[in-house]
Design an enzyme around this catalytic site. Structure first.
Site, PDB file in Angstrom:
ATOM      1  N   HIS A 117       4.501   5.937  -4.464  1.00 34.76           N
ATOM      2  CA  HIS A 117       4.230   6.630  -5.729  1.00 34.76           C
ATOM      3  C   HIS A 117       5.036   7.921  -5.836  1.00 34.76           C
ATOM      4  O   HIS A 117       4.531   8.951  -6.281  1.00 34.76           O
ATOM      5  CB  HIS A 117       2.724   6.894  -5.895  1.00 34.76           C
ATOM      6  CG  HIS A 117       1.978   5.658  -6.315  1.00 34.76           C
ATOM      7  ND1 HIS A 117       1.952   5.207  -7.611  1.00 34.76           N
ATOM      8  CD2 HIS A 117       1.270   4.767  -5.598  1.00 34.76           C
ATOM      9  CE1 HIS A 117       1.233   4.088  -7.675  1.00 34.76           C
ATOM     10  NE2 HIS A 117       0.818   3.793  -6.469  1.00 34.76           N
TER      11      HIS A 117
ATOM     12  N   ASP B 154       8.628   7.277  -6.593  1.00 33.74           N
ATOM     13  CA  ASP B 154       9.915   6.854  -7.168  1.00 33.74           C
ATOM     14  C   ASP B 154      10.039   7.134  -8.653  1.00 33.74           C
ATOM     15  O   ASP B 154      11.145   7.165  -9.185  1.00 33.74           O
ATOM     16  CB  ASP B 154      10.205   5.364  -6.866  1.00 33.74           C
ATOM     17  CG  ASP B 154       9.268   4.397  -7.569  1.00 33.74           C
ATOM     18  OD1 ASP B 154       8.137   4.802  -7.960  1.00 33.74           O
ATOM     19  OD2 ASP B 154       9.650   3.217  -7.723  1.00 33.74           O
TER      20      ASP B 154
ATOM     21  N   SER C 100      10.748 -23.760 -12.710  1.00 30.60           N
ATOM     22  CA  SER C 100      10.341 -23.134 -11.451  1.00 30.60           C
ATOM     23  C   SER C 100       9.640 -24.138 -10.546  1.00 30.60           C
ATOM     24  O   SER C 100       8.772 -24.893 -10.994  1.00 30.60           O
ATOM     25  CB  SER C 100       9.384 -21.966 -11.747  1.00 30.60           C
ATOM     26  OG  SER C 100       8.661 -21.625 -10.582  1.00 30.60           O
TER      27      SER C 100
ATOM     28  N   SER D 190       7.369  -9.733  -5.867  1.00 34.68           N
ATOM     29  CA  SER D 190       7.877 -11.043  -6.267  1.00 34.68           C
ATOM     30  C   SER D 190       8.612 -10.940  -7.603  1.00 34.68           C
ATOM     31  O   SER D 190       9.600 -11.648  -7.822  1.00 34.68           O
ATOM     32  CB  SER D 190       6.725 -12.041  -6.372  1.00 34.68           C
ATOM     33  OG  SER D 190       5.727 -11.556  -7.243  1.00 34.68           O
TER      34      SER D 190
ATOM     35  N   ASP E 163      11.419  -1.045  -6.246  1.00 32.86           N
ATOM     36  CA  ASP E 163      11.353  -2.452  -5.840  1.00 32.86           C
ATOM     37  C   ASP E 163      12.665  -3.183  -6.098  1.00 32.86           C
ATOM     38  O   ASP E 163      13.157  -3.942  -5.253  1.00 32.86           O
ATOM     39  CB  ASP E 163      10.218  -3.170  -6.578  1.00 32.86           C
ATOM     40  CG  ASP E 163       8.888  -2.459  -6.403  1.00 32.86           C
ATOM     41  OD1 ASP E 163       8.762  -1.663  -5.460  1.00 32.86           O
ATOM     42  OD2 ASP E 163       7.982  -2.699  -7.222  1.00 32.86           O
TER      43      ASP E 163
HETATM   44  C1  GLA Z   1       5.051  -0.380  -7.521  1.00 29.19           C
HETATM   45  C2  GLA Z   1       6.178  -0.012  -8.451  1.00 29.19           C
HETATM   46  C3  GLA Z   1       7.197   0.869  -7.730  1.00 29.19           C
HETATM   47  C4  GLA Z   1       6.520   2.043  -7.048  1.00 29.19           C
HETATM   48  C5  GLA Z   1       5.327   1.584  -6.226  1.00 29.19           C
HETATM   49  C6  GLA Z   1       4.544   2.719  -5.653  1.00 29.19           C
HETATM   50  O1  GLA Z   1       5.524  -1.193  -6.482  1.00 29.19           O
HETATM   51  O2  GLA Z   1       6.820  -1.152  -8.926  1.00 29.19           O
HETATM   52  O3  GLA Z   1       8.175   1.320  -8.641  1.00 29.19           O
HETATM   53  O4  GLA Z   1       6.144   3.017  -7.969  1.00 29.19           O
HETATM   54  O5  GLA Z   1       4.453   0.786  -6.986  1.00 29.19           O
HETATM   55  O6  GLA Z   1       5.282   3.400  -4.695  1.00 29.19           O
END
Ligand code: GLA
Length: 382
Positions: A31, A33, A64, A126, A171
Protein backbone atom coordinates in the site's frame (compact mmCIF):
# COMPACT_ATOMS: atom_id res chain seq x y z
CA UNK A 1 -5.04 -28.04 -22.63
CA UNK A 2 -2.21 -25.65 -23.53
CA UNK A 3 -2.91 -22.19 -24.93
CA UNK A 4 -1.57 -23.31 -28.34
CA UNK A 5 -3.84 -26.36 -28.40
CA UNK A 6 -6.83 -24.31 -27.32
CA UNK A 7 -6.04 -21.81 -30.06
CA UNK A 8 -5.83 -24.51 -32.74
CA UNK A 9 -9.06 -26.09 -31.55
CA UNK A 10 -10.95 -22.77 -31.35
CA UNK A 11 -9.78 -21.10 -34.55
CA UNK A 12 -8.84 -24.07 -36.78
CA UNK A 13 -5.35 -22.70 -37.44
CA UNK A 14 -2.03 -22.45 -35.63
CA UNK A 15 -1.10 -19.42 -33.48
CA UNK A 16 1.72 -17.15 -34.66
CA UNK A 17 3.16 -16.86 -31.19
CA UNK A 18 2.78 -18.02 -27.59
CA UNK A 19 3.59 -15.62 -24.77
CA UNK A 20 3.43 -15.78 -20.99
CA UNK A 21 3.35 -13.45 -17.99
CA UNK A 22 3.50 -14.38 -14.30
CA UNK A 23 1.58 -13.61 -11.14
CA UNK A 24 3.48 -11.99 -8.29
CA UNK A 25 3.92 -11.79 -4.56
CA UNK A 26 5.19 -8.72 -2.79
CA UNK A 27 8.07 -9.29 -0.37
CA UNK A 28 7.53 -5.92 1.31
CA UNK A 29 6.29 -2.41 0.47
CA UNK A 30 2.53 -2.72 0.78
CA UNK A 31 0.00 0.00 0.00
CA UNK A 32 2.76 2.40 -0.96
CA UNK A 33 2.66 2.18 -4.76
CA UNK A 34 -0.16 4.68 -5.24
CA UNK A 35 1.54 7.33 -3.16
CA UNK A 36 4.97 7.45 -4.78
CA UNK A 37 6.49 4.76 -2.54
CA UNK A 38 8.88 1.85 -2.77
CA UNK A 39 7.79 -1.74 -3.40
CA UNK A 40 9.73 -5.02 -3.60
CA UNK A 41 7.66 -7.66 -5.41
CA UNK A 42 8.76 -10.63 -7.48
CA UNK A 43 7.15 -12.74 -10.18
CA UNK A 44 6.19 -16.25 -9.14
CA UNK A 45 6.34 -19.47 -11.09
CA UNK A 46 2.64 -19.46 -11.93
CA UNK A 47 1.97 -17.94 -15.33
CA UNK A 48 -0.74 -16.96 -17.81
CA UNK A 49 -0.07 -18.16 -21.36
CA UNK A 50 -1.53 -16.54 -24.45
CA UNK A 51 -1.49 -18.02 -27.94
CA UNK A 52 -2.18 -15.35 -30.52
CA UNK A 53 -2.47 -14.44 -34.19
CA UNK A 54 -3.74 -11.40 -36.02
CA UNK A 55 -6.96 -11.57 -37.99
CA UNK A 56 -8.32 -9.42 -40.81
CA UNK A 57 -11.78 -9.02 -39.30
CA UNK A 58 -11.24 -5.97 -37.01
CA UNK A 59 -12.49 -8.12 -34.15
CA UNK A 60 -10.77 -9.25 -30.95
CA UNK A 61 -11.70 -12.83 -30.07
CA UNK A 62 -10.62 -14.66 -26.94
CA UNK A 63 -11.22 -18.03 -25.41
CA UNK A 64 -10.00 -19.26 -22.02
CA UNK A 65 -9.03 -22.74 -20.86
CA UNK A 66 -10.35 -21.83 -17.41
CA UNK A 67 -13.75 -20.60 -18.67
CA UNK A 68 -15.21 -23.33 -20.81
CA UNK A 69 -17.60 -21.76 -23.25
CA UNK A 70 -17.69 -20.11 -26.62
CA UNK A 71 -15.18 -17.61 -27.95
CA UNK A 72 -15.93 -14.10 -26.63
CA UNK A 73 -15.50 -11.29 -29.12
CA UNK A 74 -15.74 -7.56 -29.53
CA UNK A 75 -15.35 -5.39 -32.63
CA UNK A 76 -12.37 -3.03 -32.44
CA UNK A 77 -14.62 -0.02 -32.96
CA UNK A 78 -16.77 -1.14 -30.02
CA UNK A 79 -13.83 -1.33 -27.60
CA UNK A 80 -14.66 1.30 -25.00
CA UNK A 81 -14.31 1.36 -21.20
CA UNK A 82 -18.08 1.49 -20.80
CA UNK A 83 -18.76 -1.36 -23.24
CA UNK A 84 -20.23 -4.56 -21.77
CA UNK A 85 -17.01 -6.30 -22.89
CA UNK A 86 -15.24 -4.83 -19.87
CA UNK A 87 -17.50 -6.51 -17.38
CA UNK A 88 -16.54 -10.18 -17.89
CA UNK A 89 -13.23 -12.03 -17.38
CA UNK A 90 -12.39 -11.04 -20.95
CA UNK A 91 -12.32 -7.39 -19.83
CA UNK A 92 -8.65 -7.75 -18.84
CA UNK A 93 -7.85 -8.94 -22.35
CA UNK A 94 -9.99 -6.40 -24.18
CA UNK A 95 -8.74 -3.65 -21.86
CA UNK A 96 -5.14 -4.36 -22.82
CA UNK A 97 -5.97 -4.15 -26.53
CA UNK A 98 -7.92 -0.96 -25.87
CA UNK A 99 -4.99 0.60 -23.95
CA UNK A 100 -2.58 -0.15 -26.82
CA UNK A 101 -4.92 1.53 -29.29
CA UNK A 102 -5.56 4.45 -26.91
CA UNK A 103 -1.78 4.98 -26.84
CA UNK A 104 -1.89 5.40 -30.62
CA UNK A 105 -0.51 2.02 -31.64
CA UNK A 106 -1.76 0.44 -34.86
CA UNK A 107 -3.38 -2.77 -33.66
CA UNK A 108 -5.57 -4.91 -35.92
CA UNK A 109 -8.02 -7.63 -34.94
CA UNK A 110 -6.65 -10.61 -33.01
CA UNK A 111 -7.56 -14.19 -32.22
CA UNK A 112 -6.40 -15.13 -28.72
CA UNK A 113 -6.42 -18.21 -26.50
CA UNK A 114 -5.63 -17.91 -22.81
CA UNK A 115 -4.49 -20.54 -20.35
CA UNK A 116 -3.74 -19.07 -16.92
CA UNK A 117 -2.29 -21.09 -14.05
CA UNK A 118 -2.25 -18.04 -11.74
CA UNK A 119 -4.87 -18.69 -9.06
CA UNK A 120 -7.64 -16.10 -8.99
CA UNK A 121 -8.78 -14.39 -5.80
CA UNK A 122 -5.57 -15.32 -3.95
CA UNK A 123 -3.98 -11.88 -4.14
CA UNK A 124 -1.37 -13.15 -6.60
CA UNK A 125 -2.24 -10.72 -9.41
CA UNK A 126 -3.92 -13.05 -11.84
CA UNK A 127 -5.44 -10.01 -13.55
CA UNK A 128 -2.06 -8.28 -14.02
CA UNK A 129 -0.71 -11.50 -15.57
CA UNK A 130 -3.55 -11.57 -18.11
CA UNK A 131 -3.18 -7.86 -18.91
CA UNK A 132 0.59 -8.09 -19.32
CA UNK A 133 0.54 -11.22 -21.46
CA UNK A 134 -2.11 -9.68 -23.71
CA UNK A 135 -0.20 -6.41 -24.05
CA UNK A 136 3.00 -8.29 -24.89
CA UNK A 137 1.37 -10.72 -27.32
CA UNK A 138 -0.65 -8.14 -29.21
CA UNK A 139 2.15 -5.54 -29.34
CA UNK A 140 4.78 -8.07 -30.45
CA UNK A 141 2.62 -9.53 -33.20
CA UNK A 142 1.82 -5.98 -34.33
CA UNK A 143 5.52 -5.39 -34.94
CA UNK A 144 6.05 -3.25 -31.81
CA UNK A 145 8.91 -3.75 -29.37
CA UNK A 146 7.66 -2.24 -26.13
CA UNK A 147 9.98 -2.15 -23.10
CA UNK A 148 8.73 -3.89 -19.93
CA UNK A 149 7.98 -0.53 -18.26
CA UNK A 150 5.64 0.40 -21.12
CA UNK A 151 3.98 -3.05 -21.09
CA UNK A 152 3.36 -2.46 -17.37
CA UNK A 153 2.04 1.08 -17.84
CA UNK A 154 -0.43 0.12 -20.54
CA UNK A 155 -1.55 -2.94 -18.58
CA UNK A 156 -2.22 -0.81 -15.49
CA UNK A 157 -4.18 1.59 -17.68
CA UNK A 158 -6.29 -1.33 -18.87
CA UNK A 159 -7.08 -2.23 -15.27
CA UNK A 160 -7.71 1.36 -14.11
CA UNK A 161 -9.59 2.82 -17.05
CA UNK A 162 -11.15 -0.17 -18.81
CA UNK A 163 -11.86 -2.68 -16.04
CA UNK A 164 -12.37 0.15 -13.53
CA UNK A 165 -10.20 -1.11 -10.65
CA UNK A 166 -8.15 1.70 -9.07
CA UNK A 167 -4.96 -0.34 -8.47
CA UNK A 168 -1.49 1.17 -8.31
CA UNK A 169 1.38 0.27 -10.66
CA UNK A 170 3.06 -2.53 -8.66
CA UNK A 171 1.42 -5.71 -9.93
CA UNK A 172 1.75 -5.00 -13.64
CA UNK A 173 5.35 -3.88 -13.17
CA UNK A 174 6.18 -7.06 -11.28
CA UNK A 175 4.59 -9.18 -14.01
CA UNK A 176 6.32 -7.28 -16.82
CA UNK A 177 9.79 -6.54 -15.46
CA UNK A 178 10.77 -9.27 -12.96
CA UNK A 179 13.76 -11.54 -13.48
CA UNK A 180 14.26 -15.03 -12.12
CA UNK A 181 16.45 -15.11 -9.01
CA UNK A 182 15.69 -11.55 -7.99
CA UNK A 183 13.20 -9.23 -6.37
CA UNK A 184 12.17 -6.06 -8.17
CA UNK A 185 12.85 -2.79 -6.39
CA UNK A 186 10.35 -0.42 -7.98
CA UNK A 187 10.52 3.23 -7.05
CA UNK A 188 7.04 4.35 -8.05
CA UNK A 189 7.90 8.05 -7.72
CA UNK A 190 10.90 7.87 -10.03
CA UNK A 191 9.32 5.19 -12.24
CA UNK A 192 12.56 3.16 -12.09
CA UNK A 193 13.19 -0.53 -11.40
CA UNK A 194 16.19 -2.54 -10.25
CA UNK A 195 16.50 -6.32 -9.97
CA UNK A 196 18.07 -7.27 -6.63
CA UNK A 197 19.43 -10.83 -6.29
CA UNK A 198 17.24 -12.99 -4.04
CA UNK A 199 18.17 -16.62 -3.49
CA UNK A 200 16.42 -17.84 -0.34
CA UNK A 201 17.42 -21.48 -0.98
CA UNK A 202 21.09 -20.52 -0.72
CA UNK A 203 20.37 -19.40 2.87
CA UNK A 204 18.41 -22.54 3.70
CA UNK A 205 15.12 -20.62 3.43
CA UNK A 206 11.95 -21.16 1.45
CA UNK A 207 9.29 -18.63 0.51
CA UNK A 208 5.95 -20.05 1.49
CA UNK A 209 2.80 -18.39 0.22
CA UNK A 210 -0.33 -19.26 2.15
CA UNK A 211 -3.60 -18.52 0.39
CA UNK A 212 -6.19 -17.90 3.13
CA UNK A 213 -8.97 -18.67 0.61
CA UNK A 214 -10.70 -15.48 1.66
CA UNK A 215 -11.50 -13.83 -1.65
CA UNK A 216 -10.45 -10.22 -1.71
CA UNK A 217 -11.73 -7.55 -4.02
CA UNK A 218 -10.07 -4.26 -4.79
CA UNK A 219 -13.28 -2.99 -6.27
CA UNK A 220 -15.22 -3.03 -3.02
CA UNK A 221 -14.35 0.50 -1.96
CA UNK A 222 -11.93 0.02 0.94
CA UNK A 223 -8.91 0.16 -1.38
CA UNK A 224 -10.16 3.40 -2.91
CA UNK A 225 -10.71 4.79 0.60
CA UNK A 226 -7.07 4.07 1.52
CA UNK A 227 -5.93 5.86 -1.60
CA UNK A 228 -8.16 8.81 -0.76
CA UNK A 229 -6.77 9.01 2.79
CA UNK A 230 -3.22 9.11 1.45
CA UNK A 231 -4.16 11.89 -0.95
CA UNK A 232 -5.88 13.81 1.83
CA UNK A 233 -2.88 13.44 4.14
CA UNK A 234 -0.51 14.58 1.38
CA UNK A 235 -2.71 17.62 0.71
CA UNK A 236 -2.74 18.61 4.39
CA UNK A 237 1.04 18.19 4.56
CA UNK A 238 1.36 20.16 1.31
CA UNK A 239 3.42 17.48 -0.44
CA UNK A 240 2.83 15.77 -3.77
CA UNK A 241 2.67 12.32 -2.21
CA UNK A 242 3.46 10.66 1.13
CA UNK A 243 6.79 9.59 -0.35
CA UNK A 244 7.96 13.14 0.31
CA UNK A 245 7.65 12.55 4.06
CA UNK A 246 10.86 11.00 5.39
CA UNK A 247 11.05 8.85 8.49
CA UNK A 248 12.79 11.76 10.26
CA UNK A 249 9.92 14.10 9.41
CA UNK A 250 7.26 11.64 10.47
CA UNK A 251 6.61 12.76 14.06
CA UNK A 252 6.09 16.36 13.03
CA UNK A 253 3.90 15.31 10.12
CA UNK A 254 1.67 13.23 12.39
CA UNK A 255 1.18 16.21 14.71
CA UNK A 256 0.13 18.31 11.72
CA UNK A 257 -2.33 15.64 10.56
CA UNK A 258 -3.94 15.27 13.98
CA UNK A 259 -6.86 13.09 12.84
CA UNK A 260 -6.51 9.52 14.14
CA UNK A 261 -7.26 7.74 10.85
CA UNK A 262 -4.98 9.97 8.77
CA UNK A 263 -2.22 9.60 11.38
CA UNK A 264 -2.38 5.81 11.20
CA UNK A 265 -2.55 5.71 7.40
CA UNK A 266 0.39 8.08 6.97
CA UNK A 267 2.42 6.31 9.66
CA UNK A 268 2.01 3.04 7.82
CA UNK A 269 3.11 4.44 4.48
CA UNK A 270 6.14 6.33 5.77
CA UNK A 271 7.40 3.50 7.98
CA UNK A 272 6.74 0.97 5.20
CA UNK A 273 8.93 2.92 2.75
CA UNK A 274 11.63 2.88 5.41
CA UNK A 275 11.22 -0.88 5.87
CA UNK A 276 11.66 -1.44 2.13
CA UNK A 277 14.90 0.56 2.22
CA UNK A 278 16.15 -1.46 5.19
CA UNK A 279 15.16 -4.73 3.50
CA UNK A 280 17.06 -3.79 0.34
CA UNK A 281 20.15 -2.93 2.39
CA UNK A 282 20.02 -6.33 4.09
CA UNK A 283 19.57 -8.11 0.75
CA UNK A 284 22.55 -6.26 -0.72
CA UNK A 285 24.59 -7.36 2.32
CA UNK A 286 23.41 -10.96 1.80
CA UNK A 287 21.70 -10.89 5.23
CA UNK A 288 18.44 -12.45 4.07
CA UNK A 289 17.52 -14.13 7.35
CA UNK A 290 17.57 -10.72 9.04
CA UNK A 291 14.66 -9.33 7.05
CA UNK A 292 12.19 -11.39 9.11
CA UNK A 293 11.57 -8.68 11.71
CA UNK A 294 10.88 -6.15 8.97
CA UNK A 295 8.28 -8.46 7.42
CA UNK A 296 6.54 -8.85 10.77
CA UNK A 297 6.65 -5.11 11.45
CA UNK A 298 5.10 -4.56 8.01
CA UNK A 299 2.26 -6.92 8.86
CA UNK A 300 1.54 -5.29 12.22
CA UNK A 301 1.48 -1.89 10.54
CA UNK A 302 -1.00 -3.15 7.92
CA UNK A 303 -3.03 -4.84 10.66
CA UNK A 304 -3.24 -2.01 13.19
CA UNK A 305 -2.49 1.22 11.32
CA UNK A 306 -3.71 0.57 7.79
CA UNK A 307 -6.63 -1.70 8.74
CA UNK A 308 -6.39 -3.93 5.66
CA UNK A 309 -5.84 -7.31 7.30
CA UNK A 310 -8.47 -9.86 8.38
CA UNK A 311 -8.62 -12.65 11.00
CA UNK A 312 -7.43 -15.32 8.55
CA UNK A 313 -4.40 -13.29 7.44
CA UNK A 314 -3.49 -12.52 11.06
CA UNK A 315 -3.87 -16.18 12.02
CA UNK A 316 -1.68 -17.36 9.15
CA UNK A 317 1.04 -14.90 10.18
CA UNK A 318 0.82 -15.81 13.87
CA UNK A 319 0.78 -19.56 13.21
CA UNK A 320 3.70 -19.36 10.79
CA UNK A 321 5.77 -17.39 13.29
CA UNK A 322 4.84 -19.74 16.16
CA UNK A 323 6.02 -22.70 14.06
CA UNK A 324 9.40 -21.15 13.29
CA UNK A 325 9.05 -18.85 10.27
CA UNK A 326 11.70 -16.12 10.43
CA UNK A 327 9.16 -13.61 9.14
CA UNK A 328 5.63 -13.44 7.75
CA UNK A 329 3.20 -10.82 6.50
CA UNK A 330 0.11 -10.38 4.40
CA UNK A 331 0.97 -9.68 0.76
CA UNK A 332 -1.05 -7.72 -1.77
CA UNK A 333 -4.09 -5.56 -1.20
CA UNK A 334 -5.35 -7.38 1.91
CA UNK A 335 -8.87 -8.12 3.23
CA UNK A 336 -8.08 -11.74 2.29
CA UNK A 337 -5.68 -13.18 -0.23
CA UNK A 338 -2.30 -14.53 0.80
CA UNK A 339 0.42 -14.39 3.41
CA UNK A 340 4.10 -14.64 2.51
CA UNK A 341 6.38 -16.38 5.02
CA UNK A 342 10.13 -16.85 5.01
CA UNK A 343 10.70 -20.29 6.46
CA UNK A 344 13.80 -22.40 7.20
CA UNK A 345 13.56 -25.22 4.65
CA UNK A 346 13.46 -27.94 7.29
CA UNK A 347 10.46 -26.25 8.98
CA UNK A 348 8.24 -25.85 5.93
CA UNK A 349 6.10 -28.90 6.74
CA UNK A 350 5.82 -27.86 10.40
CA UNK A 351 4.65 -24.38 9.43
CA UNK A 352 2.11 -25.72 6.95
CA UNK A 353 0.63 -28.15 9.47
CA UNK A 354 0.51 -25.49 12.22
CA UNK A 355 -1.33 -23.04 9.97
CA UNK A 356 -3.68 -25.77 8.76
CA UNK A 357 -4.47 -26.95 12.31
CA UNK A 358 -5.01 -23.44 13.64
CA UNK A 359 -7.32 -22.63 10.72
CA UNK A 360 -9.35 -25.78 11.37
CA UNK A 361 -9.58 -24.94 15.11
CA UNK A 362 -11.06 -21.57 14.27
CA UNK A 363 -13.46 -22.97 11.70
CA UNK A 364 -11.72 -21.25 8.77
CA UNK A 365 -11.65 -22.79 5.29
CA UNK A 366 -8.49 -24.88 4.84
CA UNK A 367 -5.64 -22.65 3.60
CA UNK A 368 -3.68 -23.42 0.42
CA UNK A 369 0.09 -23.34 0.89
CA UNK A 370 2.57 -23.20 -2.00
CA UNK A 371 6.33 -22.72 -2.20
CA UNK A 372 7.27 -20.02 -4.69
CA UNK A 373 10.53 -18.99 -6.32
CA UNK A 374 11.29 -15.71 -8.14
CA UNK A 375 10.55 -16.19 -11.84
CA UNK A 376 10.93 -14.29 -15.10
CA UNK A 377 8.53 -11.56 -16.10
CA UNK A 378 6.51 -11.47 -19.32
CA UNK A 379 8.21 -13.14 -22.28
CA UNK A 380 7.70 -14.84 -25.63
CA UNK A 381 7.77 -18.61 -25.30
CA UNK A 382 7.22 -19.67 -28.93
C1 GLA B 1 -3.06 -4.41 -4.92
C2 GLA B 1 -2.88 -3.36 -5.98
C3 GLA B 1 -1.44 -2.85 -5.98
C4 GLA B 1 -1.00 -2.44 -4.59
C5 GLA B 1 -1.33 -3.52 -3.57
C6 GLA B 1 -1.04 -3.10 -2.17
O1 GLA B 1 -2.30 -5.55 -5.23
O2 GLA B 1 -3.18 -3.87 -7.24
O3 GLA B 1 -1.31 -1.77 -6.88
O4 GLA B 1 -1.56 -1.22 -4.22
O5 GLA B 1 -2.67 -3.91 -3.65
O6 GLA B 1 0.32 -2.94 -1.96
Amino acid sequence: MSAAELFAQSYSREPLGVFSAPGRVNLIGEHTDYTGGLVLPFAIDARAWMAAARNDDSVVRVVSAQRPGPVVSVALDQLRPDSPAGASWAGYVFGAVWALREAGHQVSGFDLALDSQVPTGAGLSSSAAVECVTTLAVSSLSGLTLPPLEIARLSQQAENAFVGVPCGPMDQMASAASQAGSVLLFDTRAGTVENIPFHPAADGLAVLVIDTRVAHSLADGEYAKRRASCEQAAAILEVRSLREVSIDDLSAALVTLGDDVLVRRARHVVTENDRVTQTVELLREAQLAKIGDLLVASHRSLQYDYDVSCPELDQAVDSALAAGAVGARMTGGGFGGSVIALVPTELVDTVISQVTTDFADRGFTAPLPRIVAPADGARRDQ
